[in-house]
Design an enzyme around this catalytic site. Structure first.
Site, mmCIF file in Angstrom:
data_model
loop_
_atom_site.group_PDB
_atom_site.id
_atom_site.type_symbol
_atom_site.label_atom_id
_atom_site.label_comp_id
_atom_site.label_asym_id
_atom_site.label_seq_id
_atom_site.Cartn_x
_atom_site.Cartn_y
_atom_site.Cartn_z
ATOM 1 N N GLY A 385 -15.741 -3.022 -7.435
ATOM 2 C CA GLY A 385 -14.823 -3.730 -6.546
ATOM 3 C C GLY A 385 -13.784 -4.491 -7.326
ATOM 4 O O GLY A 385 -13.835 -4.583 -8.555
ATOM 5 N N PRO A 386 -12.806 -5.053 -6.633
ATOM 6 C CA PRO A 386 -11.734 -5.801 -7.304
ATOM 7 C C PRO A 386 -12.257 -7.086 -7.932
ATOM 8 O O PRO A 386 -13.358 -7.529 -7.625
ATOM 9 C CB PRO A 386 -10.742 -6.090 -6.170
ATOM 10 C CG PRO A 386 -11.554 -5.996 -4.915
ATOM 11 C CD PRO A 386 -12.622 -4.996 -5.168
ATOM 12 N N PRO A 387 -11.464 -7.702 -8.799
ATOM 13 C CA PRO A 387 -11.901 -8.950 -9.435
ATOM 14 C C PRO A 387 -12.074 -10.068 -8.411
ATOM 15 O O PRO A 387 -11.375 -10.140 -7.404
ATOM 16 C CB PRO A 387 -10.753 -9.278 -10.401
ATOM 17 C CG PRO A 387 -10.016 -8.001 -10.585
ATOM 18 C CD PRO A 387 -10.171 -7.239 -9.324
ATOM 19 N N GLY A 388 -13.040 -10.937 -8.713
ATOM 20 C CA GLY A 388 -13.208 -12.147 -7.914
ATOM 21 C C GLY A 388 -14.003 -11.996 -6.650
ATOM 22 O O GLY A 388 -14.006 -12.899 -5.807
ATOM 23 N N VAL A 389 -14.713 -10.856 -6.456
ATOM 24 C CA VAL A 389 -15.486 -10.682 -5.221
ATOM 25 C C VAL A 389 -16.962 -11.022 -5.414
ATOM 26 O O VAL A 389 -17.746 -10.924 -4.469
ATOM 27 C CB VAL A 389 -15.350 -9.247 -4.669
ATOM 28 C CG1 VAL A 389 -13.928 -8.973 -4.241
ATOM 29 C CG2 VAL A 389 -15.825 -8.215 -5.690
ATOM 30 N N GLY A 390 -17.364 -11.397 -6.654
ATOM 31 C CA GLY A 390 -18.731 -11.862 -6.864
ATOM 32 C C GLY A 390 -19.682 -10.821 -7.410
ATOM 33 O O GLY A 390 -20.890 -10.924 -7.186
ATOM 34 N N LYS A 391 -19.174 -9.821 -8.152
ATOM 35 C CA LYS A 391 -20.051 -8.765 -8.680
ATOM 36 C C LYS A 391 -21.038 -9.332 -9.715
ATOM 37 O O LYS A 391 -22.239 -9.083 -9.649
ATOM 38 C CB LYS A 391 -19.209 -7.653 -9.308
ATOM 39 C CG LYS A 391 -18.255 -6.980 -8.341
ATOM 40 C CD LYS A 391 -17.541 -5.825 -8.987
ATOM 41 C CE LYS A 391 -16.669 -6.250 -10.152
ATOM 42 N NZ LYS A 391 -15.566 -7.127 -9.759
ATOM 43 N N THR A 392 -20.512 -10.082 -10.677
ATOM 44 C CA THR A 392 -21.372 -10.611 -11.740
ATOM 45 C C THR A 392 -22.357 -11.634 -11.200
ATOM 46 O O THR A 392 -23.540 -11.646 -11.577
ATOM 47 C CB THR A 392 -20.497 -11.245 -12.843
ATOM 48 O OG1 THR A 392 -19.514 -10.298 -13.264
ATOM 49 C CG2 THR A 392 -21.341 -11.659 -14.028
ATOM 50 N N SER A 707 -1.339 9.454 -1.794
ATOM 51 C CA SER A 707 -1.473 8.631 -0.584
ATOM 52 C C SER A 707 -0.147 8.272 0.064
ATOM 53 O O SER A 707 -0.101 7.934 1.251
ATOM 54 C CB SER A 707 -2.230 7.343 -0.911
ATOM 55 O OG SER A 707 -3.524 7.647 -1.375
ATOM 56 N N LYS A 750 -7.510 -0.774 1.576
ATOM 57 C CA LYS A 750 -6.134 -0.687 2.069
ATOM 58 C C LYS A 750 -5.970 -1.447 3.384
ATOM 59 O O LYS A 750 -4.969 -2.151 3.588
ATOM 60 C CB LYS A 750 -5.736 0.775 2.247
ATOM 61 C CG LYS A 750 -5.589 1.536 0.933
ATOM 62 C CD LYS A 750 -5.285 3.003 1.174
ATOM 63 C CE LYS A 750 -5.112 3.748 -0.141
ATOM 64 N NZ LYS A 750 -4.862 5.189 0.040
#
Length: 800
Positions: A385-392, A707, A750
């Site tokens: 996912g994109p940065p800052g979504v809480g993966k780590t 796209s 999107k």
């Protein structure tokens, strides 16, 4: 410290004495035995050696008196008297500490050594006896009596005796490994019998007092007989020593031999002041507390024995010691107890992460499978996912819910395979790979290891790290992961690996195949507000030394910050904006200024600066401008596609740093318009006599992909027909020459980007309906979705 030492003949040759012969004419010294005009002679006391006539010997001087004597004697070309000390340990000898008989010598050359000592190449000439010591400062000066060697009466007997000495000397050289081969060469090439006698006497393997007794002998025959007896004893001793060595080597078996050698090493090390044995005892004590299997135990014992065989001052000793230190620090077969409390895990995930319902559900399913199987051979999770979504932070929550240790390994920018597999321990600065180091750091063999930014691994000159990860992330192989530094397999099957990535496009296909992909698209406006209220504001209050009364942000203000001052899928920029407001409050408090703790929307803009435009209506309120939806590595985004007509010959021009696929989409769109211009209401004259230019703004940013196909078609039709596109409308989809609209990926990202940008209506391919239905309805409550199958439907919906 011994200041004078006897250097063997081979070392004399190595030191370049042979080359000195070119500079020194030895015949100058043979013309007369000594200078009769010299009455007083400097006396040089030496230790552990005896000087003989007709012998060249280097003497190293360390005492200041000795160095002064040698330098002045060479300068004045004087003879010096060389006499041995009775006690070699005496640092400041007096006359009574010296033997009475010595040898007059001439200094051939002086060599200055780097440590401050000097080496004098000296040649003996004649024996002498001390008569009277005249002075002791700055060095010994004495009157002497010259002694002449009594010539043999029976020359035939003396000659036979010297032949025996020569033969015996060659035998000793052959059986004594400590004597260099150069000595045999010297003995064979010495012509004079007297010279041979003195050479063997000076270089024989006898003590200094025995050599002194040889020098005291007045007759050459007596000296030869005494020398032969000493050599015979030495030869018998060497023969006996070799016989004992051969017999002992045959009798000792492997175990006895190892014990004998270890005892010798132990004795030597004790003499040197300890070292390896104390380290070995330390490692044995550590090993007693470790549970490991027989293979690991055998490997450890072999490496420990290798340590004991090495000298503590050698570089290899430190390499081996560091290896054993790391080896015994690893948590072999040490595991933390798992807590498979799913309700507790659910509460923990809900507490630390708002939203992400599907993700949390999948993680709970994963933990449930582990509980039922009690086996770690389950798919490795990869959070994308994109940065800052809480993966780590999700990885940290999983570790907390299982009660396991948590270790994060950052793989961003890694381009050396050795960082994963480790270096061979023989290399300078060798260390284990990051996986084994993480195991050691965690203290258990079953931690949760988060492989962060796995998509940003590079490939350098030292191998491909992502290929090394294939074994790590394969449950069928990682039970015996081989690390080059460890030099044996380590069980990683109980480790829970969680990878994170922003994009899957740069990850190798075999590596991707070993992981289960969990996509994290991003947060809606409502979720971001809730995350800010629950987590971000509290965190920033604490980090900036504020309390809850100092700063109050309501939902309208948070909504304004999100819409007007951020544009992202995650909440990292939102946290930065809240931090900026918290710092402003901290400044007011520190300066004791009056302010309202409840921050208004106007105050937010005053602190954070001018907000970005909220509406896209003005941007798209001209013909030829269309809003497209794009997917990037940091989540979804919108882009504008512009087209304009000019007089010409129907030429298509494209700008905006476009890739090949995107250029092909524009070409397909134009060819479709040419083929169906009547259906679209476009005159053939406009197509043939007007050039069309397509541009995608932000020209510095590379753009590619299929796209934007329907957006490019709509833009061109809008320009040809001079009709505006509906405001707040966006679209995404691939086109074909047959007029079909094909589905594209990244729909969730999107659509979230569309809602962030204020889009109210989107156009998608009919085949993407299933992707939209998987998205929570709350995310799309203000968004109208139009599904199409061909290009004519797109034009009908888009144009006013």
């Amino acid at each position: 410290m011994t200041e004078f030492e006897n250097i063997n003949f081979e070392e004399i040759l190595d030191e370049g004495i042979g080359m000195l012969a070119e500079e020194i004419n030895f015949s100058d010294f043979d013309t007369k035995e000594s200078d009769e005009s010299q009455n007083l002679f400097p006396i040089l006391p030496v230790r552990n050696m005896v000087m003989f006539p007709k012998v060249i010997i280097p003497i190293t001087a360390g005492r200041e008196k000795s160095k002064t004597l040698l330098e002045e004697a060479q300068k004045e070309n004087k003879f010096i008297g060389i006499i041995s000390q009775k006690n070699p340990n005496e640092e400041n000898p007096t006359e009574k500490d010296l033997y009475a008989v010595g040898t007059l010598a001439k200094i051939i050359k002086i060599i200055k050594l780097p440590e401050g000592n000097i080496t004098a190449i000296t040649r003996g000439f004649q024996r002498f006896k001390l008569k009277k010591m005249v002075s002791q400062e700055p060095y010994f000066i004495a009157e002497i009596i010259r002694l002449k060697d009594a010539q043999p009466k029976d020359k035939e007997e003396f000659s036979a005796l010297m032949d025996n000495i020569k033969d015996l000397a060659e035998k000793i050289i052959n059986i004594d490994p400590n004597i260099p081969n150069a000595a045999q060469f010297a003995i064979k090439n010495i012509d004079g019998q007297e010279d041979l006698l003195n050479f063997v006497s000076a270089n024989g393997n006898f003590s200094s007092d025995k050599k002194q007794r040889l020098l005291d002998e007045k007759s050459l025959t007596g000296r030869a007989k005494a020398l032969y007896e000493l050599m015979h004893d030495d030869f018998r001793h060497l023969e006996l020593k070799n016989q004992i060595h051969q017999k002992t080597s045959k009798d000792l078996d492997k175990q006895q031999r190892e014990y004998f050698l270890n005892q010798q090493i132990k004795t030597i090390q004790e003499e040197l002041g300890g070292g390896a044995e104390s380290d070995a005892d330390e490692f044995r004590l550590k090993a007693e507390k470790i549970k490991w299997n027989s293979d690991v135990e055998n490997h450890f014992q072999k490496e420990l024995q290798r340590l004991q065989r090495q000298h503590p001052n050698s570089p290899d000793y430190n390499v081996q010691r560091n290896y054993l230190d790391f080896f015994t620090d690893l948590p072999w077969e040490k595991y933390s107890k798992d807590h498979f409390d799913l309700k507790k895990a659910e509460k923990l995930l809900d507490k630390e992460h708002f939203g992400l319902e599907e993700i949390k559900k999948r993680i709970l399913e994963h933990i449930a499978v582990l509980k039922l199987k009690n086996d770690m051979k389950s798919p490795i999770l990869c959070l994308v996912g994109p940065p800052g979504v809480g993966k780590t932070s999700l990885g940290k929550s999983i570790a907390d819910s299982l009660g396991r240790k948590y270790v994060r390994v950052s793989l961003g920018g890694l381009h050396d395979e050795s960082e994963i597999r480790g270096h061979r321990k023989t290399y300078i600065g060798a260390m284990a790979g990051r996986i084994i180091q993480s195991i050691k750091k965690s203290g258990t063999s079953n931690p949760v290891i988060v492989l962060d930014e796995i998509d940003k691994i590079g490939q350098g000159a030292h191998g491909d790290p992502s290929s090394a990860l294939l074994e790590v992330l394969d449950p069928e192989q990682n039970s015996n992961f081989y690390d080059n530094f460890l030099e044996m397999g380590y069980d990683l099957s109980k480790v829970m690996f969680i990878a994170t990535a922003n994009s899957l496009s740069t990850i190798q296909r075999p590596l991707l195949d070993r992981m289960e992909i969990i996509s994290i698209a991003g947060y809606t406006l409502e979720e971001k507000i809730e995350i800010a209220r629950r987590h971000l504001i509290k965190k920033q209050l604490q980090e900036n030394g504020l309390d809850a009364k100092s700063l109050k942000l309501g939902n309208p203000e948070l909504k304004h910050i999100i819409e007007a001052h951020t544009s992202e899928s995650g909440v990292r920029t939102l946290e930065k904006r809240i931090a900026a407001i918290a710092r402003w409050v901290a400044l007011q408090l520190a300066m004791e200024n009056d302010y309202d703790p409840k921050i208004s929307v106007e105050k937010v803009d005053e602190i954070l600066g001018v907000p970005r435009p909220k509406t896209l209506a003005e941007i798209t309120d001209v013909p030829g401008v269309v809003t497209g939806l794009a997917w990037t590595s940091v989540g979804g985004d919108i882009l504008f596609i512009e087209s304009i007509l000019s007089k010409g010959k129907g030429i298509l021009t494209m700008t905006g740093n476009l890739g090949n696929v995107m250029k092909e989409s524009a070409t397909i769109a134009l060819e479709f318009i040419k083929a169906h211009h009547e259906d679209l209401g476009i005159s053939e004259e406009d197509i043939e006599k007007k050039n069309i230019h397509v541009h995608v703004p932000e020209g510095a940013t590379p753009k590619d992909g299929p796209s934007a196909g329907i957006a490019m078609l709509t833009s061109m039709v809008s320009s040809y027909k001079n009709k505006k596109v509906k405001p707040h409308l966006a679209m995404t989809g691939e086109i074909t020459l047959r007029g079909k609209v094909l589905p594209v990926g990244g729909i969730k990202e999107k659509l979230l980007a569309a809602t962030r940008a204020g889009i109210k209506e989107v156009i998608l391919c009919e085949a993407n309906r299933k992707d939209v239905e998987e998205i929570k309805k709350d995310y799309l409550k203000n968004l109208k979705v139009n599904y199409v199958t061909n290009m004519s439907e797109v034009v009908d919906i888009a144009l006013k």
